[in-house]
Scaffold this motif. Sequence first.
Motif, PDB file in Angstrom:
ATOM      1  N   GLU A 150       3.960   1.475  -1.095  1.00 37.78           N
ATOM      2  CA  GLU A 150       4.610   1.554  -2.403  1.00 37.78           C
ATOM      3  C   GLU A 150       3.643   2.085  -3.462  1.00 37.78           C
ATOM      4  O   GLU A 150       4.025   2.895  -4.315  1.00 37.78           O
ATOM      5  N   ASN A 151       2.394   1.669  -3.415  1.00 38.61           N
ATOM      6  CA  ASN A 151       1.394   2.161  -4.361  1.00 38.61           C
ATOM      7  C   ASN A 151       1.212   3.678  -4.210  1.00 38.61           C
ATOM      8  O   ASN A 151       1.154   4.397  -5.210  1.00 38.61           O
ATOM      9  N   CYS A 152       1.125   4.149  -2.983  1.00 37.01           N
ATOM     10  CA  CYS A 152       0.987   5.596  -2.755  1.00 37.01           C
ATOM     11  C   CYS A 152       2.212   6.339  -3.292  1.00 37.01           C
ATOM     12  O   CYS A 152       2.083   7.402  -3.899  1.00 37.01           O
ATOM     13  N   ASP A 208       4.129   5.411  -5.733  1.00 35.99           N
ATOM     14  CA  ASP A 208       4.032   5.412  -7.200  1.00 35.99           C
ATOM     15  C   ASP A 208       3.089   6.511  -7.676  1.00 35.99           C
ATOM     16  O   ASP A 208       3.409   7.248  -8.610  1.00 35.99           O
ATOM     17  N   LYS A 218       0.835  -1.206   0.000  1.00 38.07           N
ATOM     18  CA  LYS A 218       0.000   0.000   0.000  1.00 38.07           C
ATOM     19  C   LYS A 218       0.867   1.253   0.000  1.00 38.07           C
ATOM     20  O   LYS A 218       0.583   2.218  -0.714  1.00 38.07           O
TER      21      LYS A 218
END
Length: 61
Positions: free
Chosen positions: A38-40, A42, A36
């Motif tokens: 890492e997604n933010c 990105d 989560k």
Amino acid sequence: MNKVEKVKAFSELFELINMYYVERDQPSEEDNFFAKVENCCDLLELDFEELKKAFELNSLA
């Protein structure tokens, strides 16, 4: 990504980091915490590894 979406991603990232500091000493399941974060990163075009170093996000207990 528009500004509203960036604010939402930043808000989620803030909540995740806050949760990490509040609950890091308590046993819990990771629940894809780092995925989560890492997604933010990105979405916000932030370096995930550098963010982990800056906030000392090592692992959950």
